[in-house]
Every structure is written in C-alpha cells, then in structure tokens.
Write a protein that holds these residues in place. Structure first.
Motif, PDB file in Angstrom:
ATOM      1  N   LEU A  34      70.299 -29.516  41.281  1.00 40.81           N
ATOM      2  CA  LEU A  34      69.860 -29.081  42.612  1.00 40.81           C
ATOM      3  C   LEU A  34      68.411 -28.583  42.620  1.00 40.81           C
ATOM      4  O   LEU A  34      67.867 -28.285  43.680  1.00 40.81           O
ATOM      5  N   ILE A  80      67.394 -25.720  41.296  1.00 42.27           N
ATOM      6  CA  ILE A  80      67.352 -24.266  41.530  1.00 42.27           C
ATOM      7  C   ILE A  80      66.927 -23.585  40.210  1.00 42.27           C
ATOM      8  O   ILE A  80      67.762 -23.029  39.484  1.00 42.27           O
ATOM      9  N   ILE A 115      66.721 -27.420  46.133  1.00 38.02           N
ATOM     10  CA  ILE A 115      67.448 -26.579  47.089  1.00 38.02           C
ATOM     11  C   ILE A 115      66.807 -25.185  47.053  1.00 38.02           C
ATOM     12  O   ILE A 115      66.561 -24.631  45.983  1.00 38.02           O
ATOM     13  N   THR A 121      70.579 -21.857  53.272  1.00 38.41           N
ATOM     14  CA  THR A 121      70.436 -22.673  52.058  1.00 38.41           C
ATOM     15  C   THR A 121      71.742 -23.365  51.676  1.00 38.41           C
ATOM     16  O   THR A 121      71.768 -24.556  51.378  1.00 38.41           O
ATOM     17  N   CYS A 122      72.852 -22.601  51.681  1.00 37.22           N
ATOM     18  CA  CYS A 122      74.125 -23.193  51.248  1.00 37.22           C
ATOM     19  C   CYS A 122      74.578 -24.295  52.199  1.00 37.22           C
ATOM     20  O   CYS A 122      75.289 -25.207  51.784  1.00 37.22           O
ATOM     21  N   CYS A 143      72.510 -27.324  51.260  1.00 36.52           N
ATOM     22  CA  CYS A 143      72.896 -27.686  49.887  1.00 36.52           C
ATOM     23  C   CYS A 143      74.224 -28.446  49.935  1.00 36.52           C
ATOM     24  O   CYS A 143      74.375 -29.500  49.311  1.00 36.52           O
ATOM     25  N   LYS A 183      74.828 -32.226  48.655  1.00 28.12           N
ATOM     26  CA  LYS A 183      75.749 -32.572  47.566  1.00 28.12           C
ATOM     27  C   LYS A 183      76.808 -33.564  48.037  1.00 28.12           C
ATOM     28  O   LYS A 183      77.078 -34.555  47.371  1.00 28.12           O
ATOM     29  N   CYS A 199      75.305 -19.330  40.984  1.00 22.93           N
ATOM     30  CA  CYS A 199      74.084 -19.774  41.651  1.00 22.93           C
ATOM     31  C   CYS A 199      73.468 -18.562  42.370  1.00 22.93           C
ATOM     32  O   CYS A 199      74.197 -17.770  42.980  1.00 22.93           O
ATOM     33  N   TYR A 223      72.084 -18.227  45.098  1.00 19.54           N
ATOM     34  CA  TYR A 223      72.350 -18.205  46.546  1.00 19.54           C
ATOM     35  C   TYR A 223      73.796 -17.832  46.870  1.00 19.54           C
ATOM     36  O   TYR A 223      74.146 -17.686  48.035  1.00 19.54           O
ATOM     37  N   ALA A 224      74.640 -17.725  45.828  1.00 17.96           N
ATOM     38  CA  ALA A 224      76.055 -17.399  46.081  1.00 17.96           C
ATOM     39  C   ALA A 224      76.229 -15.908  46.357  1.00 17.96           C
ATOM     40  O   ALA A 224      77.232 -15.493  46.935  1.00 17.96           O
TER      41      ALA A 224
HETATM   42  S1  Q46 Z   1      76.138 -24.194  48.064  1.00 24.53           S
HETATM   43 FE1  Q46 Z   1      74.966 -22.341  47.918  1.00 24.53          FE
HETATM   44 FE2  Q46 Z   1      76.620 -23.344  46.077  1.00 24.53          FE
HETATM   45 FE3  Q46 Z   1      74.450 -24.733  46.750  1.00 24.53          FE
HETATM   46  S2  Q46 Z   1      73.035 -23.087  47.125  1.00 24.53           S
HETATM   47 FE4  Q46 Z   1      74.189 -22.468  45.326  1.00 24.53          FE
HETATM   48  S3  Q46 Z   1      75.841 -21.233  46.211  1.00 24.53           S
HETATM   49  S4  Q46 Z   1      75.152 -24.312  44.719  1.00 24.53           S
HETATM   50  S5  Q46 Z   1      78.645 -23.856  45.572  1.00 24.53           S
END
Ligand code: Q46
Length: 300
Positions: free
Chosen positions: A81, A83, A118, A127-128, A131, A135, A220, A222-223
C-alpha cells in the motif's frame, strides 16, 4: 490443566464449547473447523485456482497456510500500500510466509501503478475508505485478469461480528444484505470466500504460534482509533461473560440476512469507459478516484 483428549498439558482453553486442548489436539480442532466451514458454506471446489490475499498479518498467513495444507491450489497476492515502514515490514513477512508454504507470491505496489501510496493523496475521503476501495479493486481485477476462480481472505469471526455490529449500529442495511462467508462471483466479479469465518482471533493467533507462522503484529498506523476496534472490545467483554455470544450473533445474522435483501438497490451498471469494470457513472469509482485515463493490466 490436562488436554480433554489426552494426558498432555493443555496449550489453550477454548471458551466455547469450553475445553482445554494440548497443542496437537488444538491444531487438529482448528483444521477440522476450517474444513467444516468450507463444507458447510460450500466455499471451495478441489479444482479451483485460489488467490489468497495476504497482508503479512496472522489471519491471511493462516488462511494461506491451511488451504495449502488441505491440498488446495493456491497462489498469494500481496498489495503493497506504500504506507512507509509498515508496508516495508509487512512485505518482508509476506515473503517469509510464502516461502514457508512454498506458495507463488505476486506483488502489486500501489505507488508504482498509481503514483502515490495510501495516505499520500490529498482528498477529503477518509484514508481507510479509499484504501478499501483500492484494495478491493486490485485484488478482484488481478484475480479476473489472471483467471483465478476464487479470492480467499483472512477475515475471522471477530472481524465478522464487529463488522455486522457496526453496520447494525449505523443501520447500513445495504451492507448487511451482502455479507457472509461466501460471496458468489458474477461476471467480472470473482467469487470471494472467508475460510476462517467461524474461528476467533484468539484461536487464529494460537494456531499461528502452534505451527510456527511468523507474522507482523504491528497494526497499520491508520487503524488507530478505528471504531471497529471499539466494537471488537465490546464484543470481547460480552463473550467473556457469555461464551458463544459472537458465533451465535453471526449465525443469527446469516439466518436473518435475507430480511435486508429488499434494501439492495439494483443500480444500473455499465462498463467503465477506462477499465471496463462495472460502473454507475462513465468511470468506475476506482478510476475516478485515481484519475485514470488508461486501464491497469494486471496480467502476469
Ligand atoms: S484500510 Fe485503513 Fe486497513 Fe488500509 S489504511 Fe490501513 S487500516 S490497511 S485493514
């Protein structure tokens, strides 16, 4: 504590149904449960070419490992991604996981094909959200372009229960109409399956440790703060007090899912003018978001 089935020391306590198992009997229990899930929901046929979407984490690594062990014809796809350090580390783990099971690995790098990773795009969209869109598009198009019959993902019982819970809390009935261990393919949409559907996150971790799978523990970036994590915590508390809550909740949802069917709007779809995938407007949401004028060909 001793194992329920032999004299060996217990490796894990299963909460529902309550029992202690040694490491060998736990491995047997876990694999039997995955096989039963595949049979019960008719997820896979022995001849199908399966693309396992692998991320470096425990769930997808266990999915690839177990499908390979059960004799299925699998190949893995890793989507880098872009990141930073997180993606660099996860790619290292993915390579080791595929070497361990001797499975072919394909890598698609978002930065290389789309020009930005991402988290590097200036957009109002969370962002998610983009993303997820990216994906889903890549793994489906990759599978379609390369003739795979099925896409397998590592979603476990905790993921599913929290996803249903969160969509109920927000009354996203359209999403609730479409979830489950099996999403049938249609046209350019490749069939999707979730072999770990009835196994808890805790059981997946225990299995990975028992068979020696190394995986990236780090989340991640962003999680952090994601509401699904809060929902998982709430469900864990409920499970603690009433073992079986998660599986009963998910099975109950599957029984009642058809009630949400009427919420599905049959949008009129046509081919995206860039990539040819189904779209509601001239361009599909992926080509629109990434401002593409040329299709991406994922053919190996
Ligand atoms: S959607 Fe968001 Fe996940 Fe993409 S940006 Fe990270 S947490 S990886 S499952």
């Amino acid at each position: 504590m001793r194992c329920k089935f032999c004299e060996n020391k217990a490796y894990i306590k299963i909460h529902y149904p309550k029992m202690y198992l040694c490491v060998d009997h736990f491995i047997e229990y876990f694999e039997r449960k995955v096989k039963r899930t595949i049979e019960r929901y008719k997820l896979l046929k022995p001849t199908e070419r399966i693309l396992v979407v692998i991320s470096g984490g425990k769930d997808s690594a266990v999915t690839a490992y177990i499908l390979k062990k059960l004799g299925y014809n699998i190949e893995c796809l890793y989507i880098n991604l872009g990141i930073g350090e997180y993606s660099r580390k996860s790619e290292e783990y993915v390579k080791r996981q595929c070497e361990l099971i001797d499975a072919p690995l394909h890598i698609v790098r978002v930065k290389e094909i789309l020009g930005a990773g991402i988290g590097e795009v200036r957009t109002r969209r969370p962002t998610c959200s983009y993303c997820g869109l990216t994906k889903r598009y890549i793994f489906n198009k990759f599978a379609y372009d390369n003739g795979f019959n099925v896409i397998a993902t590592g979603h476990n019982l905790d993921d599913e229960a929290s996803f249903i819970f969160s969509n109920l809390m927000n009354w996203n009935t359209e999403y609730l109409a479409k979830q489950g261990p099996l999403l049938l393919g249609e046209g350019v949409f490749v069939k999707k399956v979730k072999p770990l559907y009835e196994l808890t996150e805790r059981e997946v971790v225990a299995y990975a440790l028992a068979v020696g799978i190394e995986y990236l523990i780090e989340e991640c970036p962003y999680a952090r703060g994601a509401t699904t994590i809060e929902y998982k915590e709430i469900l864990n508390q409920m499970e603690e007090e009433r073992p079986g809550t998660k599986i009963n909740f998910v099975k109950g949802y599957l029984r009642k899912k058809s009630l949400f069917g009427q919420e599905l709007e049959k949008a009129e779809l046509h081919a995206c003018e860039v990539c040819g995938m189904p779209a509601q407007r001239e361009k599909c949401s992926f080509c629109r978001f990434w401002r593409l004028d040329e299709p991406i060909n994922f053919k190996i």
